[in-house]
Design a protein around this motif. Structure first.
Motif, PDB file in Angstrom:
ATOM      1  N   LEU A   1      47.623  44.450  45.911  1.00  0.00           N
ATOM      2  CA  LEU A   1      48.630  45.505  45.863  1.00  0.00           C
ATOM      3  C   LEU A   1      48.597  46.321  44.577  1.00  0.00           C
ATOM      4  O   LEU A   1      48.742  47.548  44.609  1.00  0.00           O
ATOM      5  CB  LEU A   1      50.027  44.894  46.031  1.00  0.00           C
ATOM      6  N   ALA A   2      48.447  45.662  43.417  1.00  0.00           N
ATOM      7  CA  ALA A   2      48.554  46.373  42.146  1.00  0.00           C
ATOM      8  C   ALA A   2      48.003  45.525  41.009  1.00  0.00           C
ATOM      9  O   ALA A   2      47.827  44.308  41.142  1.00  0.00           O
ATOM     10  CB  ALA A   2      50.009  46.738  41.863  1.00  0.00           C
ATOM     11  N   VAL A   3      47.732  46.203  39.888  1.00  0.00           N
ATOM     12  CA  VAL A   3      47.322  45.541  38.650  1.00  0.00           C
ATOM     13  C   VAL A   3      48.337  45.916  37.582  1.00  0.00           C
ATOM     14  O   VAL A   3      48.723  47.083  37.457  1.00  0.00           O
ATOM     15  CB  VAL A   3      45.912  45.980  38.214  1.00  0.00           C
ATOM     16  N   GLN A   4      48.774  44.933  36.812  1.00  0.00           N
ATOM     17  CA  GLN A   4      49.723  45.180  35.729  1.00  0.00           C
ATOM     18  C   GLN A   4      48.986  45.348  34.405  1.00  0.00           C
ATOM     19  O   GLN A   4      47.918  44.772  34.190  1.00  0.00           O
ATOM     20  CB  GLN A   4      50.720  44.030  35.614  1.00  0.00           C
ATOM     21  N   SER A   5      49.568  46.143  33.499  1.00  0.00           N
ATOM     22  CA  SER A   5      48.989  46.303  32.174  1.00  0.00           C
ATOM     23  C   SER A   5      49.124  45.005  31.378  1.00  0.00           C
ATOM     24  O   SER A   5      49.817  44.067  31.798  1.00  0.00           O
ATOM     25  CB  SER A   5      49.679  47.460  31.434  1.00  0.00           C
ATOM     26  N   THR A   6      48.472  44.953  30.221  1.00  0.00           N
ATOM     27  CA  THR A   6      48.517  43.772  29.367  1.00  0.00           C
ATOM     28  C   THR A   6      49.186  44.148  28.042  1.00  0.00           C
ATOM     29  O   THR A   6      49.435  45.324  27.779  1.00  0.00           O
ATOM     30  CB  THR A   6      47.095  43.235  29.085  1.00  0.00           C
ATOM     31  N   PRO A   7      49.470  43.168  27.177  1.00  0.00           N
ATOM     32  CA  PRO A   7      50.065  43.516  25.876  1.00  0.00           C
ATOM     33  C   PRO A   7      49.173  44.430  25.028  1.00  0.00           C
ATOM     34  O   PRO A   7      49.652  45.075  24.109  1.00  0.00           O
ATOM     35  CB  PRO A   7      50.242  42.147  25.199  1.00  0.00           C
ATOM     36  N   LEU A   8      47.868  44.492  25.361  1.00  0.00           N
ATOM     37  CA  LEU A   8      46.915  45.265  24.570  1.00  0.00           C
ATOM     38  C   LEU A   8      46.495  46.569  25.242  1.00  0.00           C
ATOM     39  O   LEU A   8      46.163  47.540  24.556  1.00  0.00           O
ATOM     40  CB  LEU A   8      45.670  44.410  24.309  1.00  0.00           C
ATOM     41  N   LEU A   9      46.511  46.603  26.571  1.00  0.00           N
ATOM     42  CA  LEU A   9      45.938  47.714  27.320  1.00  0.00           C
ATOM     43  C   LEU A   9      46.917  48.254  28.347  1.00  0.00           C
ATOM     44  O   LEU A   9      47.623  47.497  29.004  1.00  0.00           O
ATOM     45  CB  LEU A   9      44.656  47.261  28.037  1.00  0.00           C
ATOM     46  N   GLN A  10      46.937  49.571  28.489  1.00  0.00           N
ATOM     47  CA  GLN A  10      47.726  50.211  29.542  1.00  0.00           C
ATOM     48  C   GLN A  10      46.851  51.223  30.274  1.00  0.00           C
ATOM     49  O   GLN A  10      45.711  51.487  29.875  1.00  0.00           O
ATOM     50  CB  GLN A  10      48.968  50.883  28.956  1.00  0.00           C
ATOM     51  N   PHE A  11      47.394  51.788  31.347  1.00  0.00           N
ATOM     52  CA  PHE A  11      46.600  52.663  32.208  1.00  0.00           C
ATOM     53  C   PHE A  11      46.793  54.134  31.893  1.00  0.00           C
ATOM     54  O   PHE A  11      46.141  54.998  32.472  1.00  0.00           O
ATOM     55  CB  PHE A  11      46.963  52.396  33.669  1.00  0.00           C
ATOM     56  N   GLY A  12      47.663  54.434  30.993  1.00  0.00           N
ATOM     57  CA  GLY A  12      47.996  55.793  30.597  1.00  0.00           C
ATOM     58  C   GLY A  12      49.324  55.733  29.882  1.00  0.00           C
ATOM     59  O   GLY A  12      49.963  54.683  29.834  1.00  0.00           O
ATOM     60  N   ALA A  13      49.738  56.846  29.317  1.00  0.00           N
ATOM     61  CA  ALA A  13      50.991  56.856  28.558  1.00  0.00           C
ATOM     62  C   ALA A  13      52.152  56.386  29.431  1.00  0.00           C
ATOM     63  O   ALA A  13      52.521  57.046  30.397  1.00  0.00           O
ATOM     64  CB  ALA A  13      51.274  58.247  28.019  1.00  0.00           C
ATOM     65  N   GLY A  14      52.706  55.221  29.094  1.00  0.00           N
ATOM     66  CA  GLY A  14      53.867  54.702  29.807  1.00  0.00           C
ATOM     67  C   GLY A  14      53.583  54.109  31.175  1.00  0.00           C
ATOM     68  O   GLY A  14      54.517  53.687  31.858  1.00  0.00           O
ATOM     69  N   VAL A  15      52.327  54.031  31.582  1.00  0.00           N
ATOM     70  CA  VAL A  15      51.994  53.489  32.904  1.00  0.00           C
ATOM     71  C   VAL A  15      51.745  51.991  32.774  1.00  0.00           C
ATOM     72  O   VAL A  15      50.805  51.572  32.089  1.00  0.00           O
ATOM     73  CB  VAL A  15      50.750  54.179  33.512  1.00  0.00           C
ATOM     74  N   THR A  16      52.558  51.173  33.408  1.00  0.00           N
ATOM     75  CA  THR A  16      52.448  49.707  33.287  1.00  0.00           C
ATOM     76  C   THR A  16      51.923  49.036  34.545  1.00  0.00           C
ATOM     77  O   THR A  16      51.516  47.882  34.507  1.00  0.00           O
ATOM     78  CB  THR A  16      53.814  49.091  32.933  1.00  0.00           C
TER      79      THR A  16
END
Length: 258
Positions: free
Chosen positions: A172-187
């Motif tokens: 269904l989805a992948v969540q960001s990590t404490p080190l990496l995100q998918f874009g500004a504010g995208v978790t």
């Protein structure tokens, strides 16, 4: 005591062997640093007025597929000790709860009691890993080699390959990590239904040097899945080689790569 989070210890467990020292407590716990190594600690508390010469420790838990053992130690009165142990694989078979501890003393005495998990970490590990096994029976999830440009977002390809066996699984989805995100504010990154490959965009989420230097979970992604209609999450880390490449890339992008 999990990563500094206080949790109430279990109540003293009376021993079941005549003449044995009283107020002995035994439980299993996991500190934050133990998680990535998949280890835990057996806490033994000697609340009696006499030292315990422990020859060996055995823990039996239906959530694990093997008995946990630890070597003995001399434990002075009114003191405690943590014994580091590796965790066996989980057991996903349904059955009666069997959770007990056993201390064999040097004089032949055996102390026994019910095993407690005061912070519930083993329940969470069991549920997560059994779900991962169910997913793996139907879908193979693989991180491919990341594209790490000097500017712009990196791309970490996720390959989703159905095996044709097991239960119905949706990623269904992948969540960001404490080190990496998918874009500004995208978790959270939603995965299109039926996708066989998803190029996951990555940018640094934190640029504190100590966050990268002390990283343990920055490249372990939480993946939301649905197995036979029931939703849950599993963990999907990148390989050690990819972890090193990504951490170096983050350091360079954050201008402290040396």
């Amino acid at each position: 005591v999990l990563g500094g989070c206080a949790g109430s210890a279990p109540a003293p467990i009376p021993t079941r062997t005549a003449g044995a020292a009283e107020a002995v407590q035994v439980w299993l716990h996991q500190e934050r640093a133990d998680e990535p190594r998949r280890t835990a600690r057996i806490r033994v508390v000697n609340g009696s007025e006499a030292a315990l010469d422990i020859a060996g420790v055995r823990l039996s838990d239906d959530r694990l597929d093997a008995v946990i053992t630890a070597e003995g130690v001399r434990l002075p009165a009114e003191e405690s000790v943590d014994l580091a142990v590796d965790l066996p694989n989980v057991s996903c078979d349904d059955g009666d709860a069997r959770r007990s501890w056993e201390l064999a003393l040097a004089d032949g005495t055996v102390l026994r009691g019910d095993l407690a998990d005061s912070l519930g970490f083993l329940d969470r590990l069991h549920d997560r890993e059994c779900l991962a096994l169910a997913v793996g029976a139907s879908v193979r999830l693989t991180w491919r080699t990341a594209e790490l440009p000097t500017s712009g977002a990196a791309v970490l390809p996720l390959e989703i390959a159905p095996t044709g066996t097991g239960e119905a699984v949706r990623v269904l989805a992948v969540q960001s990590t404490p080190l990496l995100q998918f874009g500004a504010g995208v978790t959270v990154l939603t995965i299109p239904d039926g996708a066989r490959r998803v190029d996951v965009p990555l940018v640094p989420q934190r640029c504190d040097p100590h966050v990268v230097q002390e990283d343990k979970r920055g490249t372990v992604f939480t993946v939301e899945v649905e197995v036979d209609g029931s939703r849950g999450t599993i963990e999907l880390p990148v390989s050690e080689d990819e972890r090193g490449r990504i951490l170096s890339w983050v350091a360079e992008r954050c201008d402290f790569g040396g």
